[in-house]
Design a protein around this motif. Structure first.
Motif, short mmCIF file in Angstrom:
data_model
loop_
_atom_site.label_atom_id
_atom_site.label_comp_id
_atom_site.label_asym_id
_atom_site.label_seq_id
_atom_site.Cartn_x
_atom_site.Cartn_y
_atom_site.Cartn_z
N ALA A 1 0.82 -1.21 0.00
CA ALA A 1 0.00 0.00 0.00
C ALA A 1 0.86 1.27 0.00
CB ALA A 1 -0.92 -0.01 1.21
N PRO B 1 2.83 -0.11 -8.67
CA PRO B 1 1.66 -0.98 -8.39
C PRO B 1 1.92 -2.44 -8.73
CG PRO B 1 1.32 0.16 -10.45
CD PRO B 1 2.63 0.68 -9.91
N THR C 1 1.90 -6.61 -8.35
CA THR C 1 0.89 -7.59 -7.96
C THR C 1 1.53 -8.64 -7.04
OG1 THR C 1 1.34 -8.96 -9.91
CG2 THR C 1 -0.40 -7.28 -10.09
N ALA D 1 -6.61 -6.63 2.57
CA ALA D 1 -6.22 -6.26 1.21
C ALA D 1 -7.26 -5.34 0.58
CB ALA D 1 -6.02 -7.52 0.35
N LEU E 1 -6.13 -2.98 -2.36
CA LEU E 1 -5.25 -3.90 -3.08
C LEU E 1 -5.99 -5.12 -3.65
CD1 LEU E 1 -2.35 -3.99 -0.44
CD2 LEU E 1 -2.40 -2.65 -2.56
N ARG F 1 -4.98 -6.39 -6.91
CA ARG F 1 -3.55 -6.68 -7.12
C ARG F 1 -3.05 -7.83 -6.25
NH1 ARG F 1 0.18 -2.73 -5.91
NH2 ARG F 1 -1.14 -1.18 -4.90
#
Length: 325
Positions: A215, A220, A222, A239, A244, A247
């Motif tokens: 975060a 970004p 995964t 998440a 998130l 991801r």
């Protein structure tokens, strides 16, 4: 090890965990070397229901024995005990307190008497605390104690066990050179694996810290999570809270974790408890994959100088280490 029959003791467990796998592989190696090996979970009977007599064996190997009275029955002059984790020296079993701190002291009545019940029932905790001195004496009498890291050797010495009897034998890493027959499902998923976590979803493994680090990151990336545990629902919710959900992919238990590692751009080991070794990190390094881990317990040894290590529990440092250049 000298010739003659070998008795391997491994108490029964409801879960086939890392100790059980290690013991099974050890027995397989001994038998491959032509050794005559008997495996038992009780001292009076082996798997075939036959009586077990210590005089029938030249060597005795103990892999897991929680009961002190049973531990005291093994003849010390021919017994080698493998200590895989903190269980034999910590009444709680994890060397991690309910106040979210790693414990580095030796066992004793205080504060073990207050700490142990956080993991066990009061009755079981009291038994563990008040028999700890007996357990240490029983272990100290054995011919040899085998641990998986220098870190664990240090923990045993702090707990009063003789350094001259302790041998460090890191786990043998199985060949990782080729994908298994189960690799197809990983490749067929059609999804590139960027960051990867492999392991149980329990608090000490630090997946919650990994989510916090993601975060914070500018990149970004995964994350694929391979494994299950009692924190799975909590981690999925966390998440989502951190934005998130798109991801982070929870893949559940996978029987071919090495193949997932092989396909990953980076394997993350965010454990903040004192890992006795860190088999996932060692296997990822053996595969030649980049590894990022907290520098705690036996993890630095498992990584063999071929990983990016950050201060334990430091989310900001973990996030920085995971940023792409």
């Amino acid at each position: 090890m000298s010739g003659g029959r070998i008795l391997v003791y491994l108490e029964r467990s409801a879960v086939r965990g890392g100790i059980e796998v290690f013991a099974e592989r050890h027995v397989a190696r001994l038998r491959a070397d032509g050794r005559d090996v008997e495996v038992c979970a009780e001292l009076d009977r082996d798997r075939n229901g036959r009586s077990v007599f210590f005089a029938d064996f030249a060597e005795i190997i103990v892999h897991k024995c929680s009961d002190v009275a049973t531990l005291e029955q093994f003849p010390p002059e021919k017994t080698t005990c493998y200590i895989h984790d903190h269980e034999p020296i910590c009444p709680r079993g994890y060397a991690y307190t309910p106040f979210a701190h790693n414990c580095t002291r030796s066992g004793g009545l205080w504060p073990c008497l207050l700490c142990a019940p956080a993991c066990r029932s009061w009755k079981a905790a009291l038994v563990r605390v008040f028999t700890q001195a007996r357990r240490t004496r029983a272990l100290a009498r054995f011919k040899r104690l085998v641990v998986i890291s220098e870190f664990m050797k240090g923990r045993l010495v702090v707990n009063g066990l003789p350094a001259e009897k302790i041998v460090v034998e890191p786990p043998k890493i199985a060949s990782c050179a080729h994908p298994s027959a189960e690799s197809a499902p990983v490749a067929a998923a059609g999804v590139a694996i960027d960051l990867l976590y492999v392991g149980q979803l329990i608090r000490g493994k630090g997946v919650q810290l990994l989510l916090q680090a993601m975060a914070r990151m500018k990149t970004p990336r995964t994350l694929d999570i391979v494994g299950t545990g009692n924190m799975e629902a909590e981690l999925k919710a966390r998440a989502a809270e951190l934005g998130l959900a798109d991801r982070v992919r929870f893949r559940g238990f996978q029987s071919n974790p090495q193949d997932w590692m092989r396909a990953a751009a980076c394997v993350v080991v965010p454990s903040f408890w004192q890992e006795p070794y860190g088999l996932v990190a060692a296997e990822a390094v053996a595969l030649g994959r980049p590894v990022v881990a907290f520098a705690i317990g036996g993890l630095p040894e498992a990584c063999q100088g071929r990983a990016t290590l950050v201060p334990p529990g430091d989310v900001a440092a973990l996030a920085a280490a995971l940023e792409l250049p």
